[in-house]
Structures are given as C-alpha cells and as structure tokens.
Motif scaffolding. Structure first.
Motif, PDB file in Angstrom:
ATOM      1  N   LEU A 154      -1.325  -5.515   9.127  1.00 14.21           N
ATOM      2  CA  LEU A 154      -2.216  -4.894   8.158  1.00 14.21           C
ATOM      3  C   LEU A 154      -2.917  -5.985   7.370  1.00 14.21           C
ATOM      4  CD1 LEU A 154      -3.036  -2.143   6.935  1.00 14.21           C
ATOM      5  CD2 LEU A 154      -1.237  -2.489   5.251  1.00 14.21           C
ATOM      6  N   CYS A 168       1.912   6.761  12.891  1.00 15.87           N
ATOM      7  CA  CYS A 168       0.680   6.683  12.099  1.00 15.87           C
ATOM      8  C   CYS A 168       0.302   8.045  11.533  1.00 15.87           C
ATOM      9  CB  CYS A 168      -0.473   6.151  12.933  1.00 15.87           C
ATOM     10  SG  CYS A 168      -2.026   6.186  12.018  1.00 15.87           S
ATOM     11  N   PRO A 169       0.283   8.170  10.200  1.00 16.35           N
ATOM     12  CA  PRO A 169      -0.025   9.474   9.613  1.00 16.35           C
ATOM     13  C   PRO A 169      -1.488   9.879   9.789  1.00 16.35           C
ATOM     14  CG  PRO A 169       0.608   7.877   7.905  1.00 16.35           C
ATOM     15  CD  PRO A 169       0.591   7.153   9.194  1.00 16.35           C
ATOM     16  N   TYR A 170      -2.328   8.943  10.173  1.00 17.11           N
ATOM     17  CA  TYR A 170      -3.759   9.237  10.292  1.00 17.11           C
ATOM     18  C   TYR A 170      -4.204   9.485  11.727  1.00 17.11           C
ATOM     19  CZ  TYR A 170      -4.238   7.879   5.479  1.00 17.11           C
ATOM     20  OH  TYR A 170      -4.127   7.833   4.127  1.00 17.11           O
ATOM     21  N   TYR A 201      -2.020  -7.392   3.727  1.00 15.02           N
ATOM     22  CA  TYR A 201      -0.574  -7.300   3.487  1.00 15.02           C
ATOM     23  C   TYR A 201       0.172  -7.829   4.703  1.00 15.02           C
ATOM     24  CZ  TYR A 201      -1.702  -4.385  -0.538  1.00 15.02           C
ATOM     25  OH  TYR A 201      -2.195  -3.923  -1.733  1.00 15.02           O
ATOM     26  N   THR A 202      -0.161  -9.022   5.124  1.00 13.38           N
ATOM     27  CA  THR A 202       0.472  -9.555   6.329  1.00 13.38           C
ATOM     28  C   THR A 202       1.911  -9.967   6.027  1.00 13.38           C
ATOM     29  OG1 THR A 202      -0.269 -11.782   5.821  1.00 13.38           O
ATOM     30  CG2 THR A 202      -1.742 -10.432   7.171  1.00 13.38           C
ATOM     31  N   GLY A 242      -5.891   4.455   7.553  1.00 20.23           N
ATOM     32  CA  GLY A 242      -5.844   4.607   6.103  1.00 20.23           C
ATOM     33  C   GLY A 242      -5.310   3.370   5.410  1.00 20.23           C
ATOM     34  N   GLY A 243      -4.678   2.501   6.187  1.00 22.74           N
ATOM     35  CA  GLY A 243      -4.184   1.257   5.605  1.00 22.74           C
ATOM     36  C   GLY A 243      -2.819   1.360   4.976  1.00 22.74           C
ATOM     37  N   CYS A 244      -1.956   2.232   5.494  1.00 22.84           N
ATOM     38  CA  CYS A 244      -0.636   2.381   4.888  1.00 22.84           C
ATOM     39  C   CYS A 244       0.332   1.316   5.361  1.00 22.84           C
ATOM     40  CB  CYS A 244      -0.068   3.763   5.186  1.00 22.84           C
ATOM     41  SG  CYS A 244       0.254   4.038   6.940  1.00 22.84           S
ATOM     42  N   GLY A 245       0.127   0.814   6.585  1.00 22.55           N
ATOM     43  CA  GLY A 245       0.986  -0.241   7.103  1.00 22.55           C
ATOM     44  C   GLY A 245       2.270   0.253   7.727  1.00 22.55           C
ATOM     45  N   THR A 246       2.417   1.547   7.887  1.00 20.75           N
ATOM     46  CA  THR A 246       3.642   2.082   8.485  1.00 20.75           C
ATOM     47  C   THR A 246       3.824   1.552   9.904  1.00 20.75           C
ATOM     48  OG1 THR A 246       3.408   4.066   7.158  1.00 20.75           O
ATOM     49  CG2 THR A 246       4.855   4.229   9.046  1.00 20.75           C
ATOM     50  N   PRO A 253       0.838  -1.196   0.000  1.00 16.44           N
ATOM     51  CA  PRO A 253       0.000   0.000   0.000  1.00 16.44           C
ATOM     52  C   PRO A 253       0.882   1.259   0.000  1.00 16.44           C
ATOM     53  CG  PRO A 253      -0.200  -1.191   2.100  1.00 16.44           C
ATOM     54  CD  PRO A 253       0.574  -2.063   1.157  1.00 16.44           C
ATOM     55  N   CYS A 254       2.008   1.175   0.734  1.00 10.86           N
ATOM     56  CA  CYS A 254       2.830   2.367   0.931  1.00 10.86           C
ATOM     57  C   CYS A 254       4.241   1.897   1.204  1.00 10.86           C
ATOM     58  CB  CYS A 254       2.286   3.120   2.146  1.00 10.86           C
ATOM     59  SG  CYS A 254       3.250   4.556   2.637  1.00 10.86           S
ATOM     60  N   GLN A 308       2.979  -1.300  11.068  1.00 10.24           N
ATOM     61  CA  GLN A 308       3.444  -2.681  11.084  1.00 10.24           C
ATOM     62  C   GLN A 308       4.946  -2.784  10.853  1.00 10.24           C
ATOM     63  OE1 GLN A 308       1.399  -5.296   8.445  1.00 10.24           O
ATOM     64  NE2 GLN A 308       2.421  -7.106   9.257  1.00 10.24           N
ATOM     65  N   ALA A 309       5.423  -1.988   9.906  1.00 12.73           N
ATOM     66  CA  ALA A 309       6.852  -2.043   9.639  1.00 12.73           C
ATOM     67  C   ALA A 309       7.637  -1.427  10.792  1.00 12.73           C
ATOM     68  CB  ALA A 309       7.162  -1.315   8.334  1.00 12.73           C
ATOM     69  N   TYR A 334      -0.617   8.422   1.743  1.00  7.22           N
ATOM     70  CA  TYR A 334      -0.930   8.305   3.166  1.00  7.22           C
ATOM     71  C   TYR A 334      -0.273   9.433   3.951  1.00  7.22           C
ATOM     72  CZ  TYR A 334      -2.249   3.690   1.593  1.00  7.22           C
ATOM     73  OH  TYR A 334      -2.816   2.648   0.926  1.00  7.22           O
ATOM     74  N   MET A 335       0.022  10.494   3.280  1.00  4.64           N
ATOM     75  CA  MET A 335       0.551  11.716   3.879  1.00  4.64           C
ATOM     76  C   MET A 335       2.007  11.653   4.295  1.00  4.64           C
ATOM     77  SD  MET A 335      -2.969  12.915   5.677  1.00  4.64           S
ATOM     78  CE  MET A 335      -3.147  11.470   6.606  1.00  4.64           C
ATOM     79  N   ASP A 391       9.106  -3.448   5.345  1.00  2.00           N
ATOM     80  CA  ASP A 391       9.979  -3.778   6.451  1.00  2.00           C
ATOM     81  C   ASP A 391      11.361  -4.090   5.866  1.00  2.00           C
ATOM     82  OD1 ASP A 391      11.192  -5.066   8.631  1.00  2.00           O
ATOM     83  OD2 ASP A 391       9.224  -5.711   9.367  1.00  2.00           O
ATOM     84  N   GLY A 441       5.877   2.887   3.440  1.00  2.00           N
ATOM     85  CA  GLY A 441       5.881   2.812   4.896  1.00  2.00           C
ATOM     86  C   GLY A 441       5.668   1.384   5.393  1.00  2.00           C
ATOM     87  N   ARG A 442       5.025   0.547   4.612  1.00  2.00           N
ATOM     88  CA  ARG A 442       4.749  -0.826   5.009  1.00  2.00           C
ATOM     89  C   ARG A 442       5.977  -1.730   4.800  1.00  2.00           C
ATOM     90  NH1 ARG A 442       4.821  -4.897   6.760  1.00  2.00           N
ATOM     91  NH2 ARG A 442       3.471  -6.722   6.586  1.00  2.00           N
TER      92      ARG A 442
END
Ligand code: FAD
Ligand code: SF4
Ligand code: SF4
Lengths: 175, 665
Positions: B650, B604-606, B653-654, B634-638, A47-48, B640-641, A80-81, A53, A50-51
C-alpha cells in the motif's frame, strides 16, 4: 492499585496501532476536549486495522514495548466496510500464537474506539498503561533477539486458514 | 542520506504551554537524516508556511515533518505549501503533538519527551516515503439524496436548480417527513402545510429530480465522484405509471379502521392508502399486513374499481442501481416513544408518566395533529379518551432529554420552542382553558425565539412552573400531575384533562445500519458525525457524503434548511470539476513475487483485486497474478497484511515505512 503502581515504579512503553478513521479521530477528540491520560502511549496511524500485520506487534514487543494496543472502528463501522473484520480474524489467530510463545496476553489489548469516543480512548489507554505498569517491564521477548528465530516466527504468523481450530475460534470470540 | 526538515509549532500557547518546543526542535536536529529543524509560533500562518517554503529551498530538503496539530486539521495546508516549494506533497507529514500530546498531558517533562518521540516516528516515516502522484478520477455529476423531509427536499431542489440530476430516495410512501405533520410552526406561527406542500410539489415536477418513494438504500459501493448505489423499491402493489391518483380504491376498500401513522394513530385509514391528502406522489400503497386480499385471498375490491388497472397484487420488490457522484444524507429523526418501551434499548421508559397506560397522556407530535386543520379532529383540541375539550392541559418538557440517568444526556433543542407554540395554539383554540408547563430551563437562542417564548408567558397566559414532575396518575376523568416548583419551593398538584409530553428527539430507527452501508460514522446516540464540529459541519469524514437536517442532531426547521442548502453547495462545488484528485494511497502488486494465491482478492472489501494473466512472447500462460484496480481500491491495506508472500504493498503505508517507525521507538 496505588500500592501496586508504586511497587513497579517504572514508565511502561505503550505502542498503539490505530486506524485513521475511528480511533485516531477519537484520540483527536480526547485532545480537543482536553481530557487527560498517561503520556506513555505512542500512536502509529494506519488507514485501517486491516493493514496491521501481526508482525508489527511482534516487532514492537521486540523493540521494547511493554504493552501494545490495537484499536479500530466498531464492528460494522469500518470506513473500508470490512477491513476490521479481517483484522479481527487475523488477531484472533495471532493472540493464540503469542500465548504459545509465552507472551502474557494482558500486555496486548484490542479495542474499538469510534471517532466520537474521546472518553473511551482515555479509558482504554489509561487502563492498559496502569495494568502494564503493575505487571512490570516486558522481559520475555529478549530471548527472541536472534534473527533466525525471529523470521521463523514471522513466517508462522501469517499462515492462512489457521483460524479454524476450536482454540482459535475461542480466542476469536474473546476479542 | 535524507535531508528532512522539521518544523515545530507553538500553536500560540496551545503546544508550548506543556511541550518545550525548543527542546523538541533541537532533539529533532539530532536525528540522523534531519538537515534542518526549527520552531515557530504559528506554522499554519502565512509567515509560517513561507518559513517552510524558504527552508525547503535553502536547505535542499527532500522531506518535511510539521510537528503541530492533528493531520486531520492541517495536513492539506502543509502538503500544499510543500508542493509550492517544489516538494512532492506526500513527502510532507504531520506529527500530532497537540491533540495527541500537549492537550492531553500536564507534565511538561513527559509531554516533551512524548512530543520528541512523535517527531522521531514521523521523520522515520518520511525518510522511507516515496513520491506519489495523485490519481485523477472522473466525477459523475448526479447526486443522491436520502430522506425526503424538509432537509432532503431543500437539498434536492437546490442541487437540481443548479442544473444537476438528483435521485431522491424516501422510505415512506410520501415525502414530507415530520414537517408535513406539524400544524403551525414557531417562531412565526405560519402553517406548516402551506409552506411545505409547494416545495413537495416542486420536487415532483422538477425535471432534474427523480423521486423514488417507498424505497430504501440496499447497498453502496464506490467512492467520491463514483458511487454505485443499489436501491430497493418496496412493492407498492400499485403500478405508479398507471395510477392516476383518483383515490376511488380508498373509498371502496372495506378495511377502514386502521390507525393512521400520519395522525400518530389517532385517525383512521384504509388498507390501500396515501398517508395524507397532500402526499407526493399521490399514488396509494397497499399495507399488506392489513389487507384482506393479502391475508386471506378474498377481496380484490380495489383492483376491480381501479379504472386504469393500476392495482397489482403480484408486484414484488424491485432493485435498481444508480450511479452518483455525491450523497446527501437527510434521514431525520424519530421521537422517543411514550407508548412503547424501546425494545433492546439502554434507554429507560417513563413509567412514572403514565407510559402508554393513560390515553390522555400524549406526545408533542400528537398535539400537532390535534391542532392541525387536516388532523383527526379537524383542528379542535379534543382529548383522545372521550373527545371532550380539555380545560386544563399540562405540558412536560425534557421528557427523555437531558436525563443522563435515563440514557440520553443531550438537549433535544426544539421542545422548549414547540411547547411554547403548543400553549399558544391551545390558548387560541380553547379560550377558557389553562396551560401549565413544567420545565427545567427555557432555551430560546434563535432569531425571534425569546420574543416568541415571552409572548407565550406574558400574553398568552401559560403558567410556567420550573421543576420536574415526579409522578402522574389517573383519578376519575382527571390526570393528577404531581411535581415541584423549585422557584417557590413548594410541591404542586394539578388536576389535568390532558398531558402533553415533549419527548426527546432521537436518531431514526436503523440509522446505524444505513451509516454502515455508507461507511460514515455516528455517535453513541446514532446521530451522524460531521467531519469537524465547527469547520466542517456538513461534510462526513467519508469524502463525497454530506449531512443535512436532524439526522446529524436535533434541529429546528431554519437550521435544517440552512444545513441542507450548505450540503447542496458542497455538492455543487464537487460537481464544478470534471476530474477529481484522489489520494494516491492505493495498493500495488509486485508481479514478480505474486504467486497468484489471490488471498488478497478474497479479503478486499472493495472488490478492487482482479486476476491478471502473464503470458510469454509466444502467448503461453506463465502465471496468474493479482492486479489492483487503482480506481476502485479504497486504500485500506487489508490485502497487504494478508498477502503471504508480501507482494502487494500500500503506497504511503509500506512495510518499510512502518518497520522503520517501530524500530525508532
Ligand atoms: C412536536 C414537534 C414540533 C415541531 N415544531 C417545529 C416548529 O414549529 N418549528 C420548527 O422550526 N421546527 C419544529 N420542529 C422540528 C422539525 O420537525 C425538524 O426540524 C424537521 O422536521 C427536520 O427535518 P428533517 O428533514 O431533517 O427530518 P425529518 O422530518 O425527520 O425527515 C426525514 C425523512 O427521511 C426519511 N427517512 C428516514 N430514514 C430513511 C432511510 N433510511 N431511507 C430513506 N428515507 C429515510 C423519513 O421517512 C423522513 O421522510 C418540531 C418537531 C417536533 C417533534
Ligand atoms: S384488496 Fe386490500 S387494499 Fe384492496 S380493497 Fe381489499 S383490503 Fe383494501
Ligand atoms: S488496499 Fe488492498 S484490500 Fe484495500 S481496497 Fe485496496 S486492494 Fe482492496
């Protein structure tokens, strides 16, 4: 360049981690515009950025990738900003770590490709593929095959706060 | 063991020309966990979708991969088909073997190998996928329209007429945009003010429209159906609720010699002013930089003469938060500046065209003001330097546009037509004058457009010279224009009294900054990007945000109005439902493992991560963990990482899914 490519006449495996909103769409645009680039790249959509790893990058190298590309939205344009800013910080720290374990950083490319930049996607992929082709196959990571070593590495990759040393700051600025 | 079905599409010949689809299907059949694999000419067609549905039932499939075009194209189509066959739609994914493979590679062997790899990746992803249920969220049936040009006005009126509330935000003191500045409009030559002003008044009087002029977007939060937008209301120094619009302040203000922006600097205004007489709202604003009161503390005349006491020097910027469900962006364009070198821009100026040095070299918008009855010359064509009537006027098209070496490669689309219009207006007003036009091509696709252009050439005696101008310079009272006529193959030199440059249409200043606040994408020229060039020309890739007018690319009025109404229709479609289904790609916290470090909350940006207290039965606090609000995520997953203990995940996107994909490489 040509001679070099001949010398290492192998097809490198390039893995690209991209975000949905910018780079994936940019690669789509390259397709709709029928631009041509080397067929070595395999794209994984997130998605981003940011996800993403850093462990994924290590895993890709360990699983035989010769080059890894991480690409997302331009700074400030993140869907996502701010996800890509976090990604940038994280990878800054991570690059230094990779360097430390002896991976040639030329095999790892970070870039920003927006949804409107089909041409840039082609450039980035072509450049990385040819660079890695010239470098030859990635052998360094074969030594990391033992799982204990692997998990120790994995643990290190995510220590929060590590980004504050001057070396990391420098690495960060380079991205 | 999974039972995945793989469907490889030929896309007519689009895929099968460079990818051996049969081989891809048979290779897919060999992947462990794949129960069925086939190829078909058009998967997206009715028979194609039926094939998928039948296979799901017949082979008891528990997941589906369609290897075809980009998921951005047809993911919805196939997820719907899978769902109709009784499968969870999130267990259907697409392998993009068209945009990412067959269209970008020529070598069939390499392309086929790549396509097989892409299929393998997606099979692994679906194998580890989970059934997800869409999240429903309420829709706030109130729209925000940004920009009050003709695009924003049309969109606001349409949405408001459909019975929904609209918040219209304009950064200038009045709505109207560029169209309010035009004299007469192609292709019919009707007076711009006459068709524009009634619409502006409709906006002001519409019970469903709240108008905020002299205001800007400060911050945007939320998502489709549920945006929270912070507006900044710039200090007008005049209380809108008290001002009656009598205008006495303007007649008394001693600062009278300020160049008027509305007349492109060719008319004068006072420090307290409305941009033009028909402005909506008719409330003045004080230009603080030019006001004696603000600069030296001495004056205050307007406050003294203002009957209702509306003038307020103490007024400050104000902020308000508006809850809206949809946003229409209609911020328009600006013109390539000929009198200033664009600062910090890669775009080069036109020094060779007297760039800012010669007063009688003007741009098209200035010509509109000269030709306009409400303009600084009362509609007479007079040159700025000495107020004389020009007898020879040279128009130069494509100034800035279609000049890759100058930094802009696109066509500004309106200049051919408005230049033809200008030659006619000139001919109507100066009967013994002669208009010359230097042009590269005359681009006139549009209803009645070519006829209009021909009229300029054949009936109104404009001399069109195909070729570019190389240089112009001042010689006494004249401007010598040197160019080439490539049709005849000669150099031409014209002694002109006035030169009008058809300068390029560019994105608004700050267009990129606004896009960043909204989270929408833009191209390298800062024009906003639509979700699909052909099939989604008004939607942004970001759900709930729509585009109208020249902010998306150069456009004339008919196209602008069409797109504005289309954007309004999209908003109304969205507002036709009370609830909205959202992608369930959201993060969830595993409370067992979460150590409550709240690193996720920081990144988290949200602002979707909250603290949650876990208590035992006696009510004693056991620990604090993170909780993700699914409505806000928003579902960015930041997160999680970032999570050091890997306890937030997320959906869709696991780690397990991604690792499985990487393993398959
Ligand atoms: C010289 C010239 C002559 C023309 N003649 C014709 C003609 O004869 N016929 C024809 O069909 N077309 C003509 N056009 C084209 C026409 O002007 C455009 O099609 C039309 O103005 C586009 O409308 P718009 O609402 O998209 O943009 P604009 O008119 O630019 O309006 C945008 C509005 O948004 C506001 N805004 C911008 N940024 C923000 C922000 N961040 N926040 C809030 N508000 C913001 C602006 O202040 C402005 O009011 C001509 C253009 C030019 C340059
Ligand atoms: S206070 Fe400013 S705006 Fe008012 S009359 Fe004086 S100069 Fe004009
Ligand atoms: S995925 Fe995580 S970081 Fe991104 S919005 Fe949701 S909770 Fe926040």
């Amino acid at each position: 360049m040509h001679a070099e490519a001949k010398q290492h006449d192998f097809e490198p495996k390039i893995v690209a981690f991209v975000c949905t909103w910018c780079t994936y769409a940019g690669a789509d645009l390259a397709g709709t515009s029928r631009m041509q680039y080397p067929a070595n790249v395999r794209v994984l959509k997130f998605p981003c950025t940011g996800r993403i790893d850093p462990v994924f990058i290590l895993r890709a190298f360990q699983k035989g990738a010769d080059g890894v590309l991480v690409s997302g939205c331009h700074p400030g344009d993140c869907h996502y900003m701010a996800g890509n800013f976090h990604a940038r910080r994280r990878f800054a720290a991570f690059r230094a770590l990779l360097d430390f374990v002896g991976v040639d950083l030329h095999r790892l490319q970070f870039s920003w490709v927006s949804a409107a930049e089909g041409g840039k996607w082609v450039e980035v992929v072509t450049e990385l593929t040819e660079r890695v082709r010239a470098m030859g196959p990635m052998l360094e990571f074969k030594s990391l095959e033992h799982e204990e070593q692997w998990s120790a590495f994995q643990a290190m990759a995510d220590v929060p706060g590590v980004v504050n040393t001057p070396e990391l700051k420098e690495a960060y600025d380079k991205i | 063991m999974s039972r995945i079905g793989v469907f490889v599409c030929h896309c007519g010949e689009n895929i099968s020309r460079t990818v051996d689809v049969e081989q891809v299907a048979s290779a897919a059949g060999e992947i462990p966990g794949v129960a069925y694999a086939c190829d078909y000419k058009y998967m997206c067609s009715d028979p194609g979708q039926n094939l998928l549905k039948k296979a799901v039932a017949e082979h008891k499939l528990d997941g589906v991969v369609v290897a075809a075009c980009s998921p951005r194209m047809h993911e919805k189509t196939f997820r719907k088909a899978a769902s109709a066959a009784g499968l969870n739609p999130y267990l259907c994914d697409m392998a993009n073997i068209r945009e990412h493979c067959s269209w970008v590679h020529e070598d069939k062997k390499l392309a086929t190998a790549k396509a097989s790899d892409i299929v393998k990746l997606m099979v692994e992803r679906v194998k580890k996928g989970k059934s997800l249920a869409p999240i429903t969220v309420p829709v706030t049936k109130r729209a925000l329209v940004i920009g009050g040009g003709i695009a924003g006005i049309q969109a606001a009126l349409d949405i408001a007429d459909a019975g929904h509330q609209v918040v219209l935000v304009e950064r200038e003191p009045s709505i109207g945009g560029h169209m309010a500045q035009l004299s007469e409009t192609f292709p019919t030559l009707d007076c711009s003010q006459c068709i524009m002003t009634p619409k502006m008044v409709d906006v002001a009087n519409h019970p469903n429209i709240t108008l905020h002029t002299y205001s800007e977007i400060e911050k945007v939060e939320g998502y489709i159906g549920n945006f929270q937008v912070t507006l900044k209301h710039k200090a007008r120094s005049v209380d809108e609720s008290k001002c009656t619009g009598c205008g006495i302040c303007m007649t008394k203000c001693p600062k009278k010699k300020i160049p008027n922006e509305f007349d492109q600097g060719h008319g004068l205004r006072t420090a307290i002013y409305v941009p033009f007489p028909q402005a909506v709202p008719n409330t003045p604003v004080i230009d603080r930089e030019n006001c004696t009161m603000f600069q030296s503390g001495k004056c205050g005349v307007c406050a003294k003469v203002c009957g209702p006491g509306a003038v307020d020097y103490q007024q400050e910027d104000r902020f308000s938060v508006e809850a809206v469900g949809a946003v229409v962006v209609a911020t328009g364009f600006k013109l390539y500046s000929i009198d200033r070198k664009p600062e910090g821009s890669p775009i080069q100026g036109y020094g060779e065209f007297g760039y800012g040095a010669i007063p009688d070299v003007i741009d098209g918008m200035t010509f509109e003001r000269l030709a306009s009855a409400s303009g600084p010359t009362g509609g007479k064509i007079l040159r700025p330097s000495d107020g004389k009537e020009p007898k020879q006027v040279v128009f130069i098209q494509c100034v800035g546009s279609r000049a890759r070496e100058k930094g802009i490669s696109y066509c500004s689309k309106v200049c051919c037509m408005y230049t033809a219009k200008h030659t006619m207006l000139y001919h109507h007003k100066v009967h013994d004058g002669q208009a010359y036009v230097f042009f590269m091509d005359a681009r006139t696709p549009g209803k009645g457009y070519d006829e209009f252009w021909r009229r300029a050439v054949e009936e109104e005696e404009a001399v069109y010279i195909r070729g570019m101008v190389s240089r112009l310079y001042q010689k006494g009272e004249k401007i010598v224009v040197m160019g080439s006529d490539i049709q005849v193959g000669v150099q031409v030199e014209i002694e002109a009294d006035l030169v009008v440059l058809a300068t390029a249409v560019q994105a608004q200043d700050g267009a990129d900054l606004l896009a960043q606040k909204l989270g929408i994408s833009y191209d390298k020229y800062n024009f906003y990007s639509e979700a699909h060039a052909k099939l989604k020309p008004v939607e942004c890739a970001t759900a709930g945000i729509y585009l109208a007018g020249a902010c998306q690319g150069p456009k004339d009025i008919p196209d602008t109005v069409s797109q504005a109404s289309a954007a309004a229709a999209k908003v109304m479609t969205l507002f036709s439902k009370d609830q909205l289904e959202r992608d369930p790609v959201v993060a969830k916290v595993n409370e067992k493992y979460c150590v409550g470090c709240l690193a996720c909350k920081k990144v988290c940006p949200y602002g979707a991560v909250e603290e949650k207290e876990i208590r035992d039965r006696q009510g004693n606090l056991v620990k604090v963990v993170a909780y993700v609000n699914p409505g806000v995520c928003g579902g960015c997953g930041t997160c999680q990482a970032t999570c050091p203990s890997k306890s937030v995940e997320l959906d869709g996107y696991t780690d397990e899914q991604i690792m499985a994909m990487i393993e398959s490489l």
